[in-house]
Scaffold this motif. Sequence first.
Motif, PDB file in Angstrom:
ATOM      1  N   UNK A 584     -53.263 -58.533   9.386  1.00  0.00           N
ATOM      2  CA  UNK A 584     -54.619 -58.939   9.033  1.00  0.00           C
ATOM      3  C   UNK A 584     -55.596 -57.766   9.166  1.00  0.00           C
ATOM      4  N   UNK A 585     -55.392 -56.940  10.192  1.00  0.00           N
ATOM      5  CA  UNK A 585     -56.249 -55.754  10.352  1.00  0.00           C
ATOM      6  C   UNK A 585     -56.066 -54.803   9.174  1.00  0.00           C
ATOM      7  N   UNK A 586     -54.816 -54.590   8.800  1.00  0.00           N
ATOM      8  CA  UNK A 586     -54.535 -53.664   7.701  1.00  0.00           C
ATOM      9  C   UNK A 586     -55.102 -54.178   6.383  1.00  0.00           C
ATOM     10  N   UNK A 587     -55.268 -55.508   6.261  1.00  0.00           N
ATOM     11  CA  UNK A 587     -55.826 -56.090   5.039  1.00  0.00           C
ATOM     12  C   UNK A 587     -57.341 -55.964   4.975  1.00  0.00           C
ATOM     13  N   UNK A 588     -57.936 -55.412   6.037  1.00  0.00           N
ATOM     14  CA  UNK A 588     -59.375 -55.177   6.024  1.00  0.00           C
ATOM     15  C   UNK A 588     -60.219 -56.367   6.436  1.00  0.00           C
ATOM     16  N   UNK A 589     -59.626 -57.355   7.106  1.00  0.00           N
ATOM     17  CA  UNK A 589     -60.384 -58.521   7.564  1.00  0.00           C
ATOM     18  C   UNK A 589     -61.306 -58.109   8.710  1.00  0.00           C
ATOM     19  N   UNK A 590     -62.574 -58.479   8.611  1.00  0.00           N
ATOM     20  CA  UNK A 590     -63.537 -58.076   9.636  1.00  0.00           C
ATOM     21  C   UNK A 590     -63.529 -58.990  10.854  1.00  0.00           C
ATOM     22  N   UNK A 591     -63.465 -60.302  10.621  1.00  0.00           N
ATOM     23  CA  UNK A 591     -63.473 -61.214  11.772  1.00  0.00           C
ATOM     24  C   UNK A 591     -62.072 -61.771  11.952  1.00  0.00           C
ATOM     25  N   UNK A 592     -61.501 -61.496  13.117  1.00  0.00           N
ATOM     26  CA  UNK A 592     -60.131 -61.887  13.418  1.00  0.00           C
ATOM     27  C   UNK A 592     -60.134 -62.769  14.665  1.00  0.00           C
ATOM     28  N   UNK A 593     -59.441 -63.888  14.554  1.00  0.00           N
ATOM     29  CA  UNK A 593     -59.266 -64.775  15.700  1.00  0.00           C
ATOM     30  C   UNK A 593     -57.804 -64.705  16.128  1.00  0.00           C
ATOM     31  N   UNK A 594     -57.579 -64.837  17.424  1.00  0.00           N
ATOM     32  CA  UNK A 594     -56.196 -64.854  17.909  1.00  0.00           C
ATOM     33  C   UNK A 594     -56.034 -65.971  18.937  1.00  0.00           C
ATOM     34  N   UNK A 595     -54.954 -66.728  18.777  1.00  0.00           N
ATOM     35  CA  UNK A 595     -54.622 -67.785  19.728  1.00  0.00           C
ATOM     36  C   UNK A 595     -53.214 -67.534  20.245  1.00  0.00           C
ATOM     37  N   UNK A 596     -53.110 -67.184  21.521  1.00  0.00           N
ATOM     38  CA  UNK A 596     -51.829 -66.943  22.163  1.00  0.00           C
ATOM     39  C   UNK A 596     -51.531 -68.054  23.155  1.00  0.00           C
ATOM     40  N   UNK A 597     -50.241 -68.323  23.358  1.00  0.00           N
ATOM     41  CA  UNK A 597     -49.868 -69.341  24.337  1.00  0.00           C
ATOM     42  C   UNK A 597     -50.193 -68.876  25.752  1.00  0.00           C
ATOM     43  N   UNK A 598     -49.981 -67.595  26.028  1.00  0.00           N
ATOM     44  CA  UNK A 598     -50.205 -67.055  27.367  1.00  0.00           C
ATOM     45  C   UNK A 598     -51.504 -66.259  27.389  1.00  0.00           C
ATOM     46  N   UNK A 599     -52.579 -66.780  27.997  1.00  0.00           N
ATOM     47  CA  UNK A 599     -53.871 -66.083  27.970  1.00  0.00           C
ATOM     48  C   UNK A 599     -53.860 -64.774  28.761  1.00  0.00           C
ATOM     49  N   UNK A 600     -52.838 -64.548  29.583  1.00  0.00           N
ATOM     50  CA  UNK A 600     -52.755 -63.281  30.308  1.00  0.00           C
ATOM     51  C   UNK A 600     -52.508 -62.112  29.366  1.00  0.00           C
TER      52      UNK A 600
END
Length: 856
Positions: A584-600
């Motif tokens: 997604x970063x390489x595609x030039x998206x400016x706003x990126x959200x991430x949801x991981x199972x482990x918040x650590x």
Amino acid sequence: MTASRPLGRPELLAPAGNWDCAKAAVENGADAIYFGLDRFNARMRAENFTEADLPELMAWLHRRGVKGYVTINTLIFTDELAEAERYLKSVIAAGVDAAIVQDVGLVRLIRHLSPDFPIHASTQMTITSAAGVAFARNLGCQLVVLARECSIREIEKIQTQLGDRGLSLPLEVFVHGALCVAYSGQCLTSEALGGRSANRGECAQACRMPYELVADGQVVDLGDRDYLLSPQDLSGLPVLSELVAAGVSCLKIEGRLKAPEYVASTTRIYRQALDRAVAAVANPADKGLEHLAPSRSQQQALRLAESADRYELEMSFSRGLFTGWFEGINNQALVHGEYAKKRGAYLGEVVRVEGDWLWVRSTGLHLSPGDGIGLDGPGGEQGGRICEVREPGRSGDLWGLRVDRFSKLDLRRVRSGDRLWKTSDPELEKRVRQTYAGEQPKFQRPIAIEFHGVLGQPATAIARDELGHIAQAVSTMPLAAAERQPLTAERLQDQFGRLGNTAFRLDRFEQQLSGEVILPASELNRMRRDLVAQLEQQRAQPPRWTLHATARSRDLWPAMGDRPAPQPAQLSVLVRNRAQLASAMAAGIDRLYCELEDPRQYRSLVEWFRTQKQSDQQTLWVAPPRIYKTGETWILQQVRNSNADGYLVRNYDHLSFFAQDRCMGDFSLNVANPIAASYFQQEFQLAGLTASYDLNADQLVDLLKACPPDWLEITIHQHMPMFHMEHCVFCAFLSTGTDHTNCGRPCEKHTVTLRDRAGVEHQLQADAGCRNTVFNGVAQTGAEVVQRLIASGARRFRLEFLNESPDRVSHSIARYQQLLRGEISGTELWQDLQLSSQLGVTRGTIGKRERSQSGR
């Protein structure tokens, strides 16, 4: 049948889908009933009352000393606000005692129309903590219905934390009935699979369907456990005293779709059990004093009563009875997986079949000709009625049951070992119906009467009910000197206690007479009837709520002003691992959200992102788990420790915890109209809001026209998060443990899907709180309506990825970027992705609710 309700005792709230159910509830001791009208309620399949019924219904309820609450517990769309305004004015003017509400915008509208009309925050608001209760209080609610997933220990902690904050708000819990496996207000399954919405009263009950468990690509053999998402029914009877001690203000019975017999049985049983529990909590026995402990005969009588209660509850409706989450998490017991329909009471196992006779090793449950039975075994589920019973002889333990020859039961399919259930008891049903049949009141409420008199003066009688009403009757003649048989306390109490055909019973009587006096019995009877008539008239008067006649829903819409010059439409992307984020970063998206199972892992991910991002415009927002429970602040702290550019907030605790941070409101806040959007924006200064997933294209256009368009982000590509639940499928079916402390963490070892009857595999994921989400195995897109949404002002669209490969993420983003630039059509996009995707793409709730050829 009689009962009193001392101050501080929890209210018993019963369901009523129609007049018969309302009578069943009232005549069996309900303190209040809740019911829906023909719009805006979460049980649209119920018979429901109409607005025209309200004056008569409320007058009848109030005469009987019972409150009536209207459920308006669905999301309200923009084009419905004017109708909802009219609807609410009718409800308030009719003297309804409260409205049970889900939609934040609707709460604000009610409070705008009336400053004093009571509002109860529905369980659909998904309130699980003190912060959620405070949110509801600030919004304008007078009571909160907690999520069913709260344990008694968590309820006690919520009460303590509210006290620490100096807050006080009554709390209500469901105490009996069907359990939703998903958090109420957060279930999108019916929306995803059938174009219906649980948030709109159209639940399709997909949780009651069979599923196969597929782990690491292989079907797991679970024997006869096919119903992986169907909980047993809730029964709080075993923990009623603990709920009373926890300070719960209202105990609610589920069942607006149930028959009057169900309402009558459950209400009467909980009425009696609640009265016993209140007495036990108010007067705890000193275990050190043997003379205060129950005798052996008393203990035996109590066990028999509890056994009879359980039997009647099982016969009224039961998928199995369990205390749900009240005693904490027990994934093995919550969902046994063996069946999802009503079973009734367990009878035993079939030993053999001889002609039209079943020989059964029984649990000893009583059986009579005419009783209904059901069987389940390898031959499938079936049922019928018995016409003859042979009890075991002295030398054996087998019961003989001859099946009615007109029964649908096919004995050729019955095998030794099949389980047998008693599904109906006509004699019990007859007795239950008698508790509410006829026109005369059967459940009486207590009143106190005083009688005052002096020789030569008229006598005065004063009556008071438990609701504070007071009536006075004066004799039409003076008290005369008694030559014989003067009025005594006993004679007067007997005369004024003759309330058999009324809604009252004499609970307390006092008399103050001077000298030996007499008054004719006919005059005493007239005074008694006068008191009753006055009390009934006073009770029937509706409460007079303030209603601002000139208030309008439009008053609460956000100020629009001049719309800014159109900006190019932009994509936001939500990813669930580092490889997807890199794409997604390489595609030039400016706003990126991430949801991981482990918040650590968020902290290292954010640090990596900042070394790899393509430009200063790129920002990374991280998502806390969708539900917060008391004691999980450590999870939120781990999320904040990431020092991300912003946070995707999902619930009321997030709004509070991240109040000083940059936040984006997610879909789970259920923003469906401009009043709700305006409240969240004004109160919490969010960077934006994700439009509710319940909105279709037309409703999104309406919302865009009613709000500043830069407030809203619209998700146009996703695997719909269908079930979001406290129930852990990993724990229940891939371990022998009960919760995260002893399950061995199979969620970290296996990739799991649930295969439905159509063969579609839906992805199962766990989060940091060990809650599970079932994601739709078929991705859906709103590509075909994007240009229409852009023309209506939309400028930010979100793509959400689940388990797609990095290449798949890159390709999908590129095609959506072409779509926004107008280089391809929506049809071309979904057809292209369909050809390159094993799952295919459906046009789901955002479009025409049609399915593509390779979809479902």
